[in-house]
Design a protein around this motif. Structure first.
Motif, PDB file in Angstrom:
ATOM      1  N   ILE A   1      -2.448   1.853  10.173  1.00 30.54           N
ATOM      2  CA  ILE A   1      -1.522   2.507   9.239  1.00 30.54           C
ATOM      3  C   ILE A   1      -1.674   1.923   7.842  1.00 30.54           C
ATOM      4  O   ILE A   1      -1.643   2.650   6.848  1.00 30.54           O
ATOM      5  CB  ILE A   1      -0.076   2.379   9.740  1.00 30.54           C
ATOM      6  N   ALA A   2      -1.851   0.605   7.767  1.00 23.59           N
ATOM      7  CA  ALA A   2      -2.015  -0.039   6.461  1.00 23.59           C
ATOM      8  C   ALA A   2      -3.240   0.518   5.734  1.00 23.59           C
ATOM      9  O   ALA A   2      -3.207   0.753   4.514  1.00 23.59           O
ATOM     10  CB  ALA A   2      -2.135  -1.549   6.642  1.00 23.59           C
ATOM     11  N   ILE A   3      -4.327   0.741   6.453  1.00 24.20           N
ATOM     12  CA  ILE A   3      -5.538   1.309   5.848  1.00 24.20           C
ATOM     13  C   ILE A   3      -5.284   2.740   5.386  1.00 24.20           C
ATOM     14  O   ILE A   3      -5.762   3.171   4.327  1.00 24.20           O
ATOM     15  CB  ILE A   3      -6.704   1.237   6.857  1.00 24.20           C
ATOM     16  N   THR A   4      -4.517   3.488   6.166  1.00 17.89           N
ATOM     17  CA  THR A   4      -4.220   4.884   5.842  1.00 17.89           C
ATOM     18  C   THR A   4      -3.634   5.033   4.439  1.00 17.89           C
ATOM     19  O   THR A   4      -3.950   5.985   3.719  1.00 17.89           O
ATOM     20  CB  THR A   4      -3.236   5.458   6.885  1.00 17.89           C
ATOM     21  N   HIS A   5      -2.770   4.108   4.027  1.00 22.61           N
ATOM     22  CA  HIS A   5      -2.122   4.216   2.710  1.00 22.61           C
ATOM     23  C   HIS A   5      -3.141   4.294   1.580  1.00 22.61           C
ATOM     24  O   HIS A   5      -2.895   4.941   0.558  1.00 22.61           O
ATOM     25  CB  HIS A   5      -1.198   3.021   2.466  1.00 22.61           C
ATOM     26  N   HIS A   6      -4.277   3.644   1.761  1.00 19.00           N
ATOM     27  CA  HIS A   6      -5.280   3.605   0.694  1.00 19.00           C
ATOM     28  C   HIS A   6      -6.014   4.932   0.550  1.00 19.00           C
ATOM     29  O   HIS A   6      -6.710   5.144  -0.441  1.00 19.00           O
ATOM     30  CB  HIS A   6      -6.267   2.465   0.951  1.00 19.00           C
TER      31      HIS A   6
ATOM     32  N   GLY B   1       0.816  -1.217   0.000  1.00 13.21           N
ATOM     33  CA  GLY B   1       0.000   0.000   0.000  1.00 13.21           C
ATOM     34  C   GLY B   1       0.843   1.258   0.000  1.00 13.21           C
ATOM     35  O   GLY B   1       0.513   2.238  -0.681  1.00 13.21           O
ATOM     36  N   ALA B   2       1.939   1.247   0.759  1.00 18.61           N
ATOM     37  CA  ALA B   2       2.817   2.416   0.817  1.00 18.61           C
ATOM     38  C   ALA B   2       3.466   2.677  -0.530  1.00 18.61           C
ATOM     39  O   ALA B   2       3.590   3.834  -0.969  1.00 18.61           O
ATOM     40  CB  ALA B   2       3.878   2.217   1.895  1.00 18.61           C
TER      41      ALA B   2
ATOM     42  N   THR C   1      -8.162  -5.262  -1.046  1.00 21.94           N
ATOM     43  CA  THR C   1      -7.172  -5.236   0.032  1.00 21.94           C
ATOM     44  C   THR C   1      -7.742  -4.542   1.272  1.00 21.94           C
ATOM     45  O   THR C   1      -7.496  -4.968   2.406  1.00 21.94           O
ATOM     46  CB  THR C   1      -5.893  -4.520  -0.429  1.00 21.94           C
ATOM     47  N   LEU C   2      -8.514  -3.482   1.069  1.00 24.63           N
ATOM     48  CA  LEU C   2      -9.154  -2.829   2.202  1.00 24.63           C
ATOM     49  C   LEU C   2     -10.065  -3.793   2.954  1.00 24.63           C
ATOM     50  O   LEU C   2     -10.085  -3.829   4.189  1.00 24.63           O
ATOM     51  CB  LEU C   2      -9.951  -1.611   1.731  1.00 24.63           C
ATOM     52  N   LYS C   3     -10.825  -4.588   2.227  1.00 23.01           N
ATOM     53  CA  LYS C   3     -11.702  -5.571   2.868  1.00 23.01           C
ATOM     54  C   LYS C   3     -10.888  -6.579   3.678  1.00 23.01           C
ATOM     55  O   LYS C   3     -11.259  -6.943   4.796  1.00 23.01           O
ATOM     56  CB  LYS C   3     -12.534  -6.296   1.815  1.00 23.01           C
ATOM     57  N   ILE C   4      -9.779  -7.005   3.132  1.00 22.89           N
ATOM     58  CA  ILE C   4      -8.920  -7.965   3.837  1.00 22.89           C
ATOM     59  C   ILE C   4      -8.382  -7.358   5.121  1.00 22.89           C
ATOM     60  O   ILE C   4      -8.368  -7.997   6.173  1.00 22.89           O
ATOM     61  CB  ILE C   4      -7.768  -8.430   2.915  1.00 22.89           C
ATOM     62  N   LEU C   5      -7.943  -6.097   5.040  1.00 21.86           N
ATOM     63  CA  LEU C   5      -7.391  -5.445   6.228  1.00 21.86           C
ATOM     64  C   LEU C   5      -8.441  -5.296   7.324  1.00 21.86           C
ATOM     65  O   LEU C   5      -8.172  -5.529   8.505  1.00 21.86           O
ATOM     66  CB  LEU C   5      -6.811  -4.084   5.855  1.00 21.86           C
ATOM     67  N   HIS C   6      -9.637  -4.911   6.944  1.00 23.27           N
ATOM     68  CA  HIS C   6     -10.708  -4.798   7.940  1.00 23.27           C
ATOM     69  C   HIS C   6     -11.031  -6.168   8.539  1.00 23.27           C
ATOM     70  O   HIS C   6     -11.243  -6.289   9.756  1.00 23.27           O
ATOM     71  CB  HIS C   6     -11.958  -4.190   7.317  1.00 23.27           C
TER      72      HIS C   6
END
Length: 921
Positions: free
Chosen positions: A911-916, A42-43, A806-811
């Motif tokens: 933080i991972a979500i923030t990148h999106h 994501g970064a 990827t957002l769904k996976i992170l959540h």
């Protein structure tokens, strides 16, 4: 699952992961590894987007565009060209808004990665793997200032290179006059260390030390440039002597600044240290510079005997001195209107209900006109209790003894009437600052934006304030996309700010202010919900101040300086390397001087009845959302505690008085407000209301999206936000707090070992309204989203590089980890202390109060207890062992340790979500 309209992929995946964790098919380390991989990916995607947005991948075209702009200006003749080149039309402002969500190492790595061509950044991608994302603590003000200074150094270099480009055009077009030019297209500003709106932790001593350190740094920069030019040795004797003298003077001035700084770096709360530092700074010295007049005079003498190439470099040094003075940037102080009102209330005789009524304004005007400057010293500063008076005295001392030529801007947050800026003018005159201070009301609340034109009109109709503005040659205002976007919704706020821009231009013309620069500082964040447009720099600038709004000043022949913000941490990425900085700065210049002659033909303005209906409808919907108790609920508790520390500033505004900490969304700052919405996958303050607005006349709305550049700018931001919206994630969080889910988990028979624990969780949740509040809010958002997607989905505005899967996976990963935390908590003793019982911990986990939970558990169940040495000194011995009982290693190992690890994992996912979203908050 596709056949079930209530199926929720995020919830199902979260449950599957949770089940695998309980059956030990997945360990925490596997989730940690996956989250790190997704974070890195994501970064990288985020920073490669920023590369494209900055224009770095089209740098040759950008450089040509800037040259073409200068050539077009040169075609108008020398006088016109000189006026254009020497009168700033652009400002770059680095602000103290805390978005330092990424460490310095990661930002440096990402900057290097963004600066490489496609396929050439494998080394940086590998380096990124070695850096953890989760910060151990918030950055300090000193660290924020260090990052700001590093960014400003690169910005200075970029502006020097732009100045050289302009100078080259002048040299070619005006061979007999070009050496008289001092290019000054843009200024750079900072308020890092000078912004006290809503915070009490920055003392006057902190601000003074930072300014002295900046002076020392900048003098060193000038000295090095002069020494480098001297080494080229292409000067006649008189010019060589002038340059030698310049170097000597700069060296002396830097040494003097170093001593000034060293004395103020001591503990000046001790009177003897303050007296020594103050007496040193205020004494007359031939070595100290308080302006650069002598330095510029020596440069002019050196230019007279230099060849053209060296003369060009000397002019660039002169231009840098004119733009930056004795600092690394011009500075903004920021106060809140309540600070000003508190200071002027006894002076103007205001009661609690007083505002800018005619009687009070007349009295204030007479007092302001009559006030005489009074001398102040460092005792006045040290002993002053009023925040507004203190900052004015500090500005006066800085002006007298640090830099007496470069103006200071004073921003007044939450200005809602004309009395507040008039009150600041009274204080400026009281402390001898009216010729050096530019007063700038900040319009950010709904009332201020709706009435801003009238407020500006009142300011200009006041003869004392009008004379002040004319004398300064600048009328400065500030708008706030962040807070306005929080109070009004981002789209209504943007349109209200555009309306204010138009009213400002109208009032300037009405009051015959054509010889005064209209300075508009549009303060926006990097995140979508705070006015950070997802497009390139041109689109970012045009979103903040539309071509139509700029045209209102152009057609009235009023010079406009448009300032834009880049906020601490995330915003600095635009300037993270010299090449990124060059691309961003040149993009800003190209955007500022783009042709806007046809802006008023845009259908958004020619069909303004429909545009107004859209604005009012979205505004009304956003207002009702802001008052929705379900919306208020998700902004508190669980959402806030998911966040990470991103700056030295507190999440909530500092407020006077004391009392219970009742949650009030107006106390929550814009950055955490937007960050919470990001973390729930629901940027509601951007998207909500569009569905209802589109439904007014869907055909006309679709046509507007096709034909109007302004509509595409506004709804392009909304469409990108909608592409990153995951309302299925929001409903999945609702299901996490649904006792029915946990009861079903117990009764399913699939996890017999967990049955009792699931029922314990269910019983705890049965007392909570969380589930219904989240689900009711989600349903409200989804109904509006349906209509919005029906229209926006037909346009070409949808995000092409968003990654919803990827957002769904992170959540889902986060939900699974929180499930594990709740299951772990069931192993605590059912009966215990109020703060550490099973029920209490489970209840607090519903709002993710994990930090206080862990603190309480460690205190109640220490891993081991050291023997109390004093008990061994007693003469009388006991048969019962006292002191070191061995502690609770089992609870530490099976409950406290796993909860700590899980909490860190949850915030790594933050933080991972923030990148999106390309930014934090």
């Amino acid at each position: 699952m596709n056949e079930d309209p209530q199926a929720n992929a995020v919830k199902v995946l979260a449950y599957d992961i949770s089940k695998d964790v309980e059956e030990r098919r997945i360990a925490f380390r596997h989730i940690e590894e996956l989250v790190k991989q997704l974070s890195d990916r994501g970064a990288i995607e985020r920073i490669r987007r920023l590369r494209r947005r900055s224009g770095l991948d089209q740098i040759d075209a950008l450089e040509a565009a800037v040259s073409d702009i200068a050539k077009a200006q040169a075609a108008n003749g020398w006088e016109s060209f000189k006026l254009w080149a020497e009168k700033p039309g652009l400002g770059i402002v680095l602000t103290a808004h805390p978005t330092f969500s990424l460490s310095r190492d990661i930002r440096n790595c990402l900057g290097a990665l963004a600066s490489k061509e496609d396929g050439e950044f494998d080394e940086e991608a590998e380096e990124l793997k070695s850096y953890p994302y989760l910060p151990k603590r918030a950055p300090t003000l000193t660290e924020e200032h260090e990052d700001t200074q590093a960014t400003l150094e690169r910005i200075q270099g970029s502006l020097n290179r732009i100045n050289r480009k302009v100078l080259d055009i002048a040299r070619e077009s005006f061979p007999d006059s070009w050496q008289d030019l001092t290019p000054h297209l843009a200024d750079a500003y900072s308020w890092v260390g000078y912004d006290i709106d809503g915070r009490t932790d920055i003392s006057w001593g902190d601000a003074l030390r930072l300014r002295l350190s900046e002076k020392h740094t900048q003098l060193g920069r000038y000295l090095k440039m002069a020494q480098d030019l001297q080494s080229k040795g292409k000067l006649e004797a008189k010019s060589e002597a002038a340059l030698e003298t310049l170097i000597d003077k700069l060296s002396d001035a830097q040494s003097s600044a170093k001593r000034d700084l060293a004395l103020f770096e001591k503990d000046i709360t001790q009177p003897e240290n303050l007296v020594a530092a103050a007496n040193n700074l205020t004494r007359s010295s031939n070595r100290r510079f308080t302006n650069l007049d002598l330095a510029i005079e020596l440069i002019d003498k050196a230019i007279a005997g230099a060849d053209e190439d060296l003369a060009s470099s000397l002019i660039i040094l002169r231009a840098q001195m004119v733009a930056f003075g004795l600092g690394t940037a011009r500075i903004h102080f920021r106060l809140n209107a309540r600070h000003v009102i508190s200071a002027i209330r006894p002076i103007f005789g205001m009661d609690q209900q007083s505002s800018d009524n005619r009687t009070l304004l007349n009295k204030a005007t007479k007092l302001t006109k009559a006030v005489k400057a009074q001398p102040v010293n460092f005792a006045s500063l040290a002993l002053e209790k009023s925040t507004a008076h203190e900052k004015m005295i500090l500005s006066a001392q800085m002006h007298k003894y640090i830099d007496d030529k470069t103006p200071i801007r004073l921003l007044i947050a939450e200005t809602e009437d004309s009395l507040v800026p008039l009150g600041v003018l009274y204080l400026a005159r009281l402390y001898g600052l009216e010729n050096h201070l530019d007063i700038s009301p900040l319009f950010e609340t709904a009332d201020a934006l709706n009435n801003g034109g009238r407020i500006i009109g009142k300011m200009l109709s006041n003869p004392v304030y009008k004379d002040y503005v004319k004398s300064r040659g600048v009328f400065a205002i500030q708008t706030g996309f962040s807070d306005a976007g929080r109070f009004m919704g981002q789209i209504p706020a943007t349109l209200a700010i555009e309306r204010l821009h138009s009213h400002f231009a109208h009032q300037m013309a009405k009051n015959e202010m054509k010889d005064v620069t209209a300075l508009v500082f549009n303060t926006h964040g990097e995140g979508l919900g705070r006015g950070g447009h997802p497009g390139n720099i041109q689109e970012r600038v045009d979103y903040a101040m539309s071509p139509w709004a700029v045209r209102q000043f152009e057609k009235r022949d009023i010079h406009l300086c448009h300032e834009v913000s880049f906020q601490g941490g995330d915003g600095f990425l635009w300037y993270q390397t010299p090449s990124l900085s060059d691309a961003t700065a040149q993009s800003l210049v190209a955007a500022r001087y783009a042709d806007r002659s046809e802006a008023e033909d845009d259908s958004f303005y020619t069909e303004n009845d429909f545009s107004w209906d859209v604005f009012r409808t979205i505004g009304s919907e956003q207002d009702s959302l802001y008052r929705d108790p379900n919306y208020i609920t998700i902004l508190g508790g669980f959402g806030q505690n998911l966040l990470i520390p991103t700056g030295s500033r507190a999440v909530k505004r500092a407020a006077p008085g004391s009392g219970a900490d009742m949650f009030n969304p107006r106390q929550l700052r814009a950055i955490p407000h937007n960050a919470i919405l990001q973390q729930f996958g629901a940027p509601a303050n951007i998207i909500f209301g569009i569905g209802r607005a589109a439904a007014i006349d869907s055909e006309k709305f679709e046509n507007l999206l096709e034909t109007s550049a302004r509509a595409r700018s506004i709804f392009g931001l909304a469409a990108t936000s909608m592409s990153r919206t995951q309302l299925s994630a929001l409903t999945a969080y609702g299901r996490l707090f649904d006792p029915g889910f946990w009861i079903s988990r117990a009764l399913s028979g699939n996890e017999p070992i967990l049955a009792d624990r699931s029922l314990i969780v269910a019983e705890t949740l049965s007392q909570s309204a969380w589930r219904s509040q989240i689900m009711d809010l989600a349903n409200r958002l989804r109904m509006d989203q349906f209509n919005a997607l029906a229209t926006l989905g037909k346009s070409d505005l949808t995000c092409t590089d968003c990654d919803p899967e990827t957002l769904k996976i992170l959540h889902a990963l986060r939900l699974a980890v929180v499930m594990k935390m709740m299951i772990i908590a069931t192993d605590l003793p059912a009966i215990g202390d109020d703060n550490t019982s099973q029920m209490n911990v489970l209840q607090r986990l519903q709002t993710f109060q994990i930090d206080s939970i862990l603190e309480d558990l460690r205190q109640r169940y220490p891993e081991k207890r050291d023997a109390l040495s004093w008990t061994e000194d007693l003469v009388e011995k006991s048969g019962v062992k006292v002191g070191g009982s061995g502690g609770y290693p089992h609870i530490s190992e099976t409950i406290i340790g796993p909860l700590q690890r899980a909490s860190e994992l949850v915030r790594q996912i933050t933080i991972a979500i923030t990148h999106h979203y390309d930014a934090y908050g």
